[in-house]
Design a protein around this motif. Structure first.
Motif, short mmCIF file in Angstrom:
data_model
loop_
_atom_site.label_atom_id
_atom_site.label_comp_id
_atom_site.label_asym_id
_atom_site.label_seq_id
_atom_site.Cartn_x
_atom_site.Cartn_y
_atom_site.Cartn_z
N GLN A 4 0.73 -1.22 0.04
CA GLN A 4 -0.03 -0.04 -0.02
C GLN A 4 1.02 1.17 0.04
OE1 GLN A 4 -2.84 0.00 3.13
NE2 GLN A 4 -3.74 -2.11 2.74
N ASN A 7 2.54 1.80 -3.51
CA ASN A 7 1.46 2.42 -4.28
C ASN A 7 1.18 3.85 -4.07
OD1 ASN A 7 1.31 -0.12 -5.64
ND2 ASN A 7 -0.65 -0.62 -4.64
N LEU A 8 0.95 4.16 -2.70
CA LEU A 8 0.83 5.42 -2.22
C LEU A 8 2.05 6.56 -2.74
CD1 LEU A 8 -1.02 7.70 -1.00
CD2 LEU A 8 0.03 7.14 1.36
N HIS A 35 -6.41 5.09 -5.04
CA HIS A 35 -5.69 4.33 -3.89
C HIS A 35 -6.59 4.22 -2.64
CE1 HIS A 35 -2.52 2.85 -1.21
NE2 HIS A 35 -2.71 3.97 -0.41
#
Length: 420
Positions: A4, A7-8, A35
């Motif tokens: 996560q 991706n962030l 997201h």
């Protein structure tokens, strides 16, 4: 969580380049919101949610008596004969005349209490309802003495992970704040208590005085001359200086609280001198190497304003406490939902309007039982409630799904999941 964060980071796109880069180049709101939608812990959230639990009210109070003396009248949030009562508003009025008091209260609260303090060392108490526009003391209850009540205290609970999603235990930084009258009409006293630090990152904090310019404030001092965590042993990174009064990016008046919440609470530096000892403080009930129980730290700020106009209807609702944390090379501000778009001391260009996650909560309760470490404050997925506030009909997840329901959720903790 690691995937996560990767991706962030791509969505945020904070670049290690020259400081001349404009904030608008540092943030991709479309990628960011996508997201969050994919990873949000709450499956159903009211699209119009502001995460605000209070509302403004007013009442006209007529003082009893014919002697023409000025008496003090107050509005309380509870019956002082049966429970703990706090002041929501107060003013002076001549006997036989009326004064209109404006105040903020929890949206669910329907019953209030007016008090008139008399010069003969007695007080009169009268119950009234939220729908009442006029209140008198005829038929009221006589109290012995003029009891002294404290002003209302709010709890402010923050997640350290903004702009990423955390565990939603809302204990990474917990502040208790109360606003009181000062020694004269141009002064206000702001009492701030740091109650808990459940974070692994450095957390700084400040308070924005909403609607107030830096140039409207004459001075900010502390009641005993001591500020939170001073002197600080390391280089300042989050707030550029140690002045109590700070000028915001757009000329706002802000009060600096602290540079590092861990240092304020434990006052421990690493043996090599390269940092502050990180511990979870007051987020579990027992001591261990990483989890400790420590007395909250408290400072009272005395704010002196230059003119009375700034103080029209000034109250605890005029405060916007926020924390500052580091993520992916940038310093980010985290505000409560009502002020989530404010940028006071730092602006990383996160101009998203995404409202489906509260990284900061204002709870109108002095002793709010925040969740223990790693316990979500409350979830609702597939009609299943969980977390520290999961009592059906009074659950955080229900309030998240509908901003007009379960407005009293914070009165119904799951005892084994909360710090009380």
């Amino acid at each position: 969580m690691k995937s996560q964060i990767i991706n962030l980071c791509a969505a945020i796109a904070i670049l290690a380049v020259a400081a001349s880069c404009k904030p608008k180049n540092l943030f991709d709101p479309i990628a960011y919101e996508q997201h969050l939608k994919e990873t949000a812990p709450l499956s159903t959230v009211d699209a119009l949610h502001t995460w605000n639990l209070t509302t403004g009210r007013s009442v006209s109070i007529q003082a009893n008596g014919t002697d023409g003396e000025a008496v003090k009248v107050q509005v309380l949030n509870a019956n002082p004969t049966t429970g703990k009562a706090e002041i929501l508003a107060e003013d002076s009025v001549v006997q036989g005349r009326s004064v209109t008091l404006f105040f903020y209260a929890p949206k669910w609260m329907d019953t209030f209490y007016a008090v008139q303090q008399n010069s003969n060392n007695t007080s009169t108490l009268k119950e009234f309802k939220a729908a009442d526009r006029n209140v008198g003391f005829t038929g009221g209850t006589r109290l012995q003495g003029n009891p002294q009540f404290k002003w209302v205290t709010y709890s402010y609970c923050f997640e350290e992970n903004y702009p990423d999603i955390g565990d939603l235990d809302m204990n990474d930084c917990v502040l208790r704040i109360r606003v009181e009258p000062g020694d004269d009409e141009l002064e206000r006293r702001i009492n701030v208590k740091l109650a808990a630090v459940g974070a692994t990152r450095q957390i700084a904090a400040a308070i924005n005085i909403v609607g107030c310019s830096y140039y409207d404030v004459e001075s900010v001092v502390t009641s005993d001359g001591q500020s939170f965590g001073q002197p600080y042993p390391l280089m300042l990174r989050f707030i550029d200086n140690t002045n109590n009064l700070q000028m915001g990016l757009h000329g706002e008046a802000a009060i600096r609280l602290f540079e590092d919440a861990h240092w304020v609470m434990n006052n421990k530096q690493r043996e090599n001198g390269q940092g502050i000892v990180v511990q979870y403080i007051n987020t579990r009930r027992a001591n261990s190497d990483n989890y400790v129980l420590l007395a909250p730290k408290e400072v009272t700020y005395i704010v002196r304003f230059k003119n009375k106009a700034v103080l029209n209807n000034f109250s605890i609702e005029s405060l916007d406490p926020f924390i500052l944390t580091e993520f992916n090379g940038g310093i980010w501000e985290t505000h409560t939902g009502q002020y989530r778009t404010n940028k006071i001391l730092r602006d990383t260009g996160d101009n998203t309007s995404y409202t489906s996650i509260p990284w900061g909560l204002k709870v109108p309760m002095a002793d709010f039982a925040y969740p223990l470490e790693a316990n979500s404050i409350g979830l609702l997925k597939d009609n299943v409630l969980s977390g520290a506030y999961q009592v059906r009909g009074h659950a955080f997840g229900e309030w998240a799904a509908d901003r007009n329901k379960s407005l009293d959720w914070y009165l119904f903790p799951s005892p084994m999941m909360c710090f009380e």
